[in-house]
Motif scaffolding. Structure first.
Motif, PDB file in Angstrom:
ATOM      1  N   ARG A  99      54.399  35.358  31.449  1.00  0.00           N
ATOM      2  CA  ARG A  99      54.722  35.856  30.115  1.00  0.00           C
ATOM      3  C   ARG A  99      56.231  35.857  30.004  1.00  0.00           C
ATOM      4  NH1 ARG A  99      55.676  41.559  28.361  1.00  0.00           N
ATOM      5  NH2 ARG A  99      55.515  41.603  26.085  1.00  0.00           N
ATOM      6  N   ASP A 100      56.742  35.031  29.115  1.00  0.00           N
ATOM      7  CA  ASP A 100      58.184  34.872  28.971  1.00  0.00           C
ATOM      8  C   ASP A 100      58.799  34.544  30.339  1.00  0.00           C
ATOM      9  OD1 ASP A 100      57.920  35.325  26.246  1.00  0.00           O
ATOM     10  OD2 ASP A 100      58.146  37.490  26.470  1.00  0.00           O
ATOM     11  N   ASP A 101      59.838  35.281  30.776  1.00  0.00           N
ATOM     12  CA  ASP A 101      60.494  34.933  32.040  1.00  0.00           C
ATOM     13  C   ASP A 101      59.973  35.793  33.194  1.00  0.00           C
ATOM     14  OD1 ASP A 101      62.195  33.448  33.627  1.00  0.00           O
ATOM     15  OD2 ASP A 101      63.953  34.709  33.244  1.00  0.00           O
ATOM     16  N   LEU A 102      58.649  35.898  33.287  1.00  0.00           N
ATOM     17  CA  LEU A 102      58.019  36.631  34.376  1.00  0.00           C
ATOM     18  C   LEU A 102      56.707  35.937  34.726  1.00  0.00           C
ATOM     19  CD1 LEU A 102      57.955  39.113  36.261  1.00  0.00           C
ATOM     20  CD2 LEU A 102      56.827  40.377  34.423  1.00  0.00           C
ATOM     21  N   ALA A 103      56.521  35.636  35.998  1.00  0.00           N
ATOM     22  CA  ALA A 103      55.290  35.011  36.479  1.00  0.00           C
ATOM     23  C   ALA A 103      54.702  35.876  37.586  1.00  0.00           C
ATOM     24  CB  ALA A 103      55.566  33.605  37.006  1.00  0.00           C
TER      25      ALA A 103
ATOM     26  N   SER B 238      44.677  39.327  26.773  1.00  0.00           N
ATOM     27  CA  SER B 238      44.602  39.577  25.330  1.00  0.00           C
ATOM     28  C   SER B 238      45.624  40.599  24.832  1.00  0.00           C
ATOM     29  CB  SER B 238      43.195  40.047  24.953  1.00  0.00           C
ATOM     30  OG  SER B 238      42.869  41.263  25.628  1.00  0.00           O
ATOM     31  N   GLY B 239      46.018  41.526  25.671  1.00  0.00           N
ATOM     32  CA  GLY B 239      46.954  42.557  25.231  1.00  0.00           C
ATOM     33  C   GLY B 239      48.407  42.170  25.330  1.00  0.00           C
ATOM     34  N   LEU B 240      48.698  40.953  25.745  1.00  0.00           N
ATOM     35  CA  LEU B 240      50.082  40.527  25.955  1.00  0.00           C
ATOM     36  C   LEU B 240      50.533  39.574  24.859  1.00  0.00           C
ATOM     37  CD1 LEU B 240      49.946  39.791  29.799  1.00  0.00           C
ATOM     38  CD2 LEU B 240      50.783  41.862  28.669  1.00  0.00           C
ATOM     39  N   GLY B 241      51.737  39.793  24.357  1.00  0.00           N
ATOM     40  CA  GLY B 241      52.319  38.871  23.403  1.00  0.00           C
ATOM     41  C   GLY B 241      53.300  37.946  24.091  1.00  0.00           C
ATOM     42  N   GLY B 242      54.128  37.278  23.303  1.00  0.00           N
ATOM     43  CA  GLY B 242      55.139  36.395  23.870  1.00  0.00           C
ATOM     44  C   GLY B 242      54.591  35.051  24.287  1.00  0.00           C
ATOM     45  N   ASP B 243      55.417  34.290  24.971  1.00  0.00           N
ATOM     46  CA  ASP B 243      55.043  32.973  25.476  1.00  0.00           C
ATOM     47  C   ASP B 243      54.252  33.198  26.758  1.00  0.00           C
ATOM     48  OD1 ASP B 243      54.814  30.333  26.140  1.00  0.00           O
ATOM     49  OD2 ASP B 243      56.880  30.122  26.843  1.00  0.00           O
ATOM     50  N   LYS B 244      52.952  32.920  26.747  1.00  0.00           N
ATOM     51  CA  LYS B 244      52.118  33.257  27.889  1.00  0.00           C
ATOM     52  C   LYS B 244      51.192  32.111  28.268  1.00  0.00           C
ATOM     53  CE  LYS B 244      48.574  35.524  25.030  1.00  0.00           C
ATOM     54  NZ  LYS B 244      47.860  36.810  24.742  1.00  0.00           N
ATOM     55  N   GLY B 245      50.813  32.117  29.550  1.00  0.00           N
ATOM     56  CA  GLY B 245      49.871  31.136  30.070  1.00  0.00           C
ATOM     57  C   GLY B 245      49.232  31.680  31.320  1.00  0.00           C
ATOM     58  N   ALA B 246      48.073  31.128  31.690  1.00  0.00           N
ATOM     59  CA  ALA B 246      47.365  31.667  32.860  1.00  0.00           C
ATOM     60  C   ALA B 246      46.363  30.666  33.401  1.00  0.00           C
ATOM     61  CB  ALA B 246      46.659  32.968  32.503  1.00  0.00           C
ATOM     62  N   LYS B 247      45.886  30.954  34.616  1.00  0.00           N
ATOM     63  CA  LYS B 247      44.785  30.203  35.225  1.00  0.00           C
ATOM     64  C   LYS B 247      44.003  31.165  36.109  1.00  0.00           C
ATOM     65  CE  LYS B 247      42.213  26.701  36.057  1.00  0.00           C
ATOM     66  NZ  LYS B 247      41.090  27.662  36.149  1.00  0.00           N
ATOM     67  N   THR B 248      42.693  31.128  35.970  1.00  0.00           N
ATOM     68  CA  THR B 248      41.819  31.962  36.794  1.00  0.00           C
ATOM     69  C   THR B 248      41.319  31.183  38.001  1.00  0.00           C
ATOM     70  OG1 THR B 248      39.862  31.276  35.549  1.00  0.00           O
ATOM     71  CG2 THR B 248      41.019  33.257  34.795  1.00  0.00           C
TER      72      THR B 248
ATOM     73  N   ASP C 122      38.015  38.926  36.028  1.00  0.00           N
ATOM     74  CA  ASP C 122      37.398  40.251  36.088  1.00  0.00           C
ATOM     75  C   ASP C 122      38.213  41.260  36.890  1.00  0.00           C
ATOM     76  OD1 ASP C 122      35.332  39.215  34.603  1.00  0.00           O
ATOM     77  OD2 ASP C 122      34.001  38.912  36.318  1.00  0.00           O
ATOM     78  N   ALA C 123      38.783  40.838  38.007  1.00  0.00           N
ATOM     79  CA  ALA C 123      39.489  41.765  38.895  1.00  0.00           C
ATOM     80  C   ALA C 123      40.974  41.439  38.991  1.00  0.00           C
ATOM     81  CB  ALA C 123      38.845  41.739  40.287  1.00  0.00           C
ATOM     82  N   ALA C 124      41.300  40.244  39.488  1.00  0.00           N
ATOM     83  CA  ALA C 124      42.715  39.878  39.639  1.00  0.00           C
ATOM     84  C   ALA C 124      43.416  39.766  38.287  1.00  0.00           C
ATOM     85  CB  ALA C 124      42.834  38.562  40.408  1.00  0.00           C
ATOM     86  N   GLY C 125      42.672  39.384  37.240  1.00  0.00           N
ATOM     87  CA  GLY C 125      43.272  39.236  35.917  1.00  0.00           C
ATOM     88  C   GLY C 125      43.927  40.506  35.402  1.00  0.00           C
ATOM     89  N   PRO C 126      43.231  41.644  35.392  1.00  0.00           N
ATOM     90  CA  PRO C 126      43.863  42.888  34.938  1.00  0.00           C
ATOM     91  C   PRO C 126      45.064  43.304  35.783  1.00  0.00           C
ATOM     92  CG  PRO C 126      41.471  43.096  34.903  1.00  0.00           C
ATOM     93  CD  PRO C 126      41.775  41.796  35.584  1.00  0.00           C
ATOM     94  N   VAL C 127      45.042  42.982  37.074  1.00  0.00           N
ATOM     95  CA  VAL C 127      46.185  43.306  37.930  1.00  0.00           C
ATOM     96  C   VAL C 127      47.421  42.543  37.465  1.00  0.00           C
ATOM     97  CG1 VAL C 127      47.109  43.175  40.273  1.00  0.00           C
ATOM     98  CG2 VAL C 127      44.740  43.866  39.921  1.00  0.00           C
ATOM     99  N   VAL C 128      47.268  41.247  37.251  1.00  0.00           N
ATOM    100  CA  VAL C 128      48.392  40.422  36.797  1.00  0.00           C
ATOM    101  C   VAL C 128      48.845  40.853  35.404  1.00  0.00           C
ATOM    102  CG1 VAL C 128      49.054  38.089  36.068  1.00  0.00           C
ATOM    103  CG2 VAL C 128      47.860  38.430  38.241  1.00  0.00           C
ATOM    104  N   ALA C 129      47.899  41.103  34.517  1.00  0.00           N
ATOM    105  CA  ALA C 129      48.262  41.484  33.152  1.00  0.00           C
ATOM    106  C   ALA C 129      49.078  42.775  33.128  1.00  0.00           C
ATOM    107  CB  ALA C 129      47.001  41.647  32.312  1.00  0.00           C
ATOM    108  N   ALA C 130      48.729  43.725  33.998  1.00  0.00           N
ATOM    109  CA  ALA C 130      49.478  44.983  34.047  1.00  0.00           C
ATOM    110  C   ALA C 130      50.914  44.751  34.493  1.00  0.00           C
ATOM    111  CB  ALA C 130      48.779  45.959  34.991  1.00  0.00           C
ATOM    112  N   VAL C 131      51.092  43.838  35.450  1.00  0.00           N
ATOM    113  CA  VAL C 131      52.440  43.535  35.941  1.00  0.00           C
ATOM    114  C   VAL C 131      53.245  42.787  34.877  1.00  0.00           C
ATOM    115  CG1 VAL C 131      53.736  42.236  37.675  1.00  0.00           C
ATOM    116  CG2 VAL C 131      51.721  43.558  38.359  1.00  0.00           C
ATOM    117  N   LEU C 132      52.623  41.801  34.240  1.00  0.00           N
ATOM    118  CA  LEU C 132      53.322  41.057  33.196  1.00  0.00           C
ATOM    119  C   LEU C 132      53.690  41.965  32.025  1.00  0.00           C
ATOM    120  CD1 LEU C 132      51.248  37.728  33.075  1.00  0.00           C
ATOM    121  CD2 LEU C 132      53.410  38.151  34.247  1.00  0.00           C
ATOM    122  N   GLY C 133      52.852  42.930  31.748  1.00  0.00           N
ATOM    123  CA  GLY C 133      53.125  43.847  30.645  1.00  0.00           C
ATOM    124  C   GLY C 133      54.294  44.777  30.902  1.00  0.00           C
ATOM    125  N   ALA C 134      54.653  44.940  32.180  1.00  0.00           N
ATOM    126  CA  ALA C 134      55.769  45.831  32.528  1.00  0.00           C
ATOM    127  C   ALA C 134      57.104  45.116  32.523  1.00  0.00           C
ATOM    128  CB  ALA C 134      55.527  46.444  33.915  1.00  0.00           C
ATOM    129  N   GLY C 135      57.086  43.791  32.440  1.00  0.00           N
ATOM    130  CA  GLY C 135      58.314  43.015  32.533  1.00  0.00           C
ATOM    131  C   GLY C 135      59.116  43.008  31.246  1.00  0.00           C
TER     132      GLY C 135
END
Length: 544
Positions: free
Chosen positions: A514-518, A485-495, A531-544
């Protein structure tokens, strides 16, 4: 450690410092087996006096330079212990150790070693901690040390050895894509990876080797091939380090390091979809294993990305076409259900994907007409399972073995015999984002002219577009929405959540872009993917 070890003792004065509670009662050395002088074989639990006495006797004789065979007699495996102690003195060149016992905890006795490593006129201090366990000898009843190589050094195993001499490869000064220095001190997850890079590229990077004490694979031992690259423990003389540029991004790597520390037993990997360049690799594991690149686990419902690609290419589904999602389904006698038994009526397949409906996928396997089709899709489109990735360091490239019946159906939802790691899943996600597989790389192939892997074919634009749309819906209104939810740009995901035999809580998986980062992450026993892996990925995508 090796059968050819000599019995001569090298070194200076050896000491034991009695620093632990209980050791003050001993004013001098006691003879072997003194705590049990009776001819009667003692049984039952060890007393505190027996534990203290056996530990002190072993540590004293090891440190004093006594014949290794005599020291070995104070353990459960005299021959093996003598060999390792001999090697500790002759191959590792450890001299003048001062061993300080700590406070015994039951039958376990911690201790510290402060020693000097010497080779050809060069020397350096070496300090570390270890522990031993005292047991009662099976035949004698005498308290002895339970032998394991880790008594001498915690990371020493039957497949490794300690060796002092000229380094097998020069040190490297590794930098990220922007020239930022990468060290194991600042980025702990990179420690094993930097060792591998040094072993492979140290000479190519222009360095010259120094003199060091290193933990190496024992080539004569079983399991040596599975050991990581040499690990430098003590540097006696510096060589000239070579400079090695990696594809990593220090900012993304830093975010990855911080995010995995939020959970125990977590791993994450990030790649650049347009090039396949690896931007981050991080692990937070008690065993130090590089699970992000070498792990082998069922990826749960993140595997539905590949399954959906297969079904789309077969024309069996469409993102906007209605799909059955009953609360349960079966294939060849094996039953499958949805989380909490939910079902969906008259909904497009994109909703089943976003809600992670297992049965929507299982219902279609019979229509595919080939139980091994998923493995073919993984290999031909996503480069998985061909065992030919050349990232620059060793990797496990994923596996979707051919199978049939209920086991094949389990693969459709990332269970059964499917094995992946987070680098594999990050690459799969990147392939969807870009439309074509780009083999992940950690160093440029031009450095050593290696040939990277290619896929047999690319996704058609129509299929790739539908996959991205379904992953975007998942990231904005499906099971991944909260994490993304906190990420903008072109994004997609699967849990994903992967059930593991004997484990009460499932492993948490998450893959997203998110954009040119997976990126993809797994948290052992983390539960639902978001719940767990999701926030880890979101933090990494947010740094790209």
């Amino acid at each position: 450690m090796r059968s050819g070890a000599k019995t001569a003792v090298i070194g200076g004065v050896f000491l034991v410092v009695a620093g632990g509670v209980g050791y003050g009662a001993y004013t001098g050395l006691v003879g072997p087996g003194a705590p049990n002088t009776s001819a009667e074989v003692r049984t039952g639990p060890l007393t505190a006096e027996e534990v203290d006495g056996a530990a002190k006797e072993f540590l004293t004789q090891w440190a004093s330079g006594k014949d290794a065979s005599a020291v070995g007699q104070l353990t459960t495996d005299a021959t093996a212990a003598a060999s390792y102690i001999n090697s500790f003195r002759e191959e590792a060149r450890v001299t003048s150790p001062v061993i300080t016992p700590g406070v015994a905890v039951g039958t376990r006795v911690p201790f510290t070693v402060s020693a000097t490593v010497t080779f050809e006129g060069k020397s350096a201090p070496w300090e570390y901690g270890s522990e031993l366990t005292v047991v009662r000898g099976q035949t004698t009843g005498r308290p002895v040390v339970a032998w394991t190589p880790s008594v001498l050094y915690p990371k020493l195993t039957t497949a490794t050895r300690l060796v002092t001499g000229e380094a097998s490869a020069p040190q490297i000064d590794a930098v990220d894509r922007n020239g930022v220095e990468l060290t194991a001190e600042k980025y702990p997850s990179l420690g094993p990876i930097l060792n591998e890079l040094r072993e492979k590229y140290g000479k190519d990077a222009g360095g010259s080797p120094g003199i060091e004490l290193a933990l190496k694979a024992d080539e004569s031992a079983a399991g040596a091939a599975d050991q990581p690259a040499d690990q430098t423990l003590v540097q006696l003389a510096e060589g000239i380090p070579g400079k090695l540029t990696t594809t990593l991004d220090a900012t993304v790597q830093g975010a990855a390091e911080r995010s995995v520390k939020t959970f125990s037993e977590a791993s994450v990997a990030a790649v650049k979809p347009s090039t396949g360049e690896i931007l981050a690799i991080a692990n937070n594991r008690a065993d130090g294993f590089n699970a992000a690149m070498l792990g082998k686990q069922a990826p749960g419902s993140t595997m539905k990305i590949v399954t959906a690609a297969l079904l789309l290419e077969k024309g069996l589904i469409g993102a906007d076409k209605a799909a059955e999602c009953p609360k349960d389904a079966s294939y060849m006698g094996r039953g499958f259900t949805n989380l909490n038994g939910f079902s969906l009526d008259d909904q497009p397949f994109s909703t089943s994907f976003a809600r992670s409906c297992n049965t929507a996928f299982i219902k279609l396997i019979d229509d595919v007409g080939d139980d091994s089709a998923l493995g073919k899709e993984a290999a031909e489109v996503f480069g998985i399972g061909l065992d030919n990735w050349k990232t620059g360091v060793p990797t496990f490239d994923g596996s979707v073995p051919a199978t049939a019946g209920g086991e094949a159906a389990a693969q459709y939802i990332g269970q059964g015999t499917v094995q992946m790691n987070v680098l594999n899943m990050a690459s799969i996600t990147a392939t969807v984002k870009d439309g074509a597989f780009k083999q992940p790389v950690l160093v440029a192939p031009t450095l050593d002219n290696r040939q990277t892997a290619t896929a047999a074919r690319t996704l058609s634009p129509a299929v790739a577009q539908q996959l991205r749309r379904m992953m975007r819906i998942t990231a904005t209104s499906g099971t991944a929405a909260t994490a993304m939810s906190g990420l903008g740009g072109d994004k997609g995901a699967k849990t994903g959540s992967a059930e593991v035999d004997g484990q009460e809580t499932s492993n948490s998986w998450f893959a997203g872009y998110r954009d040119d980062l997976a990126a993809a992450a797994v948290v052992q026993a983390g539960g639902h993917g978001g719940d767990a892996a999701g926030p880890v990925v979101a933090a990494v995508l947010g740094a790209g």
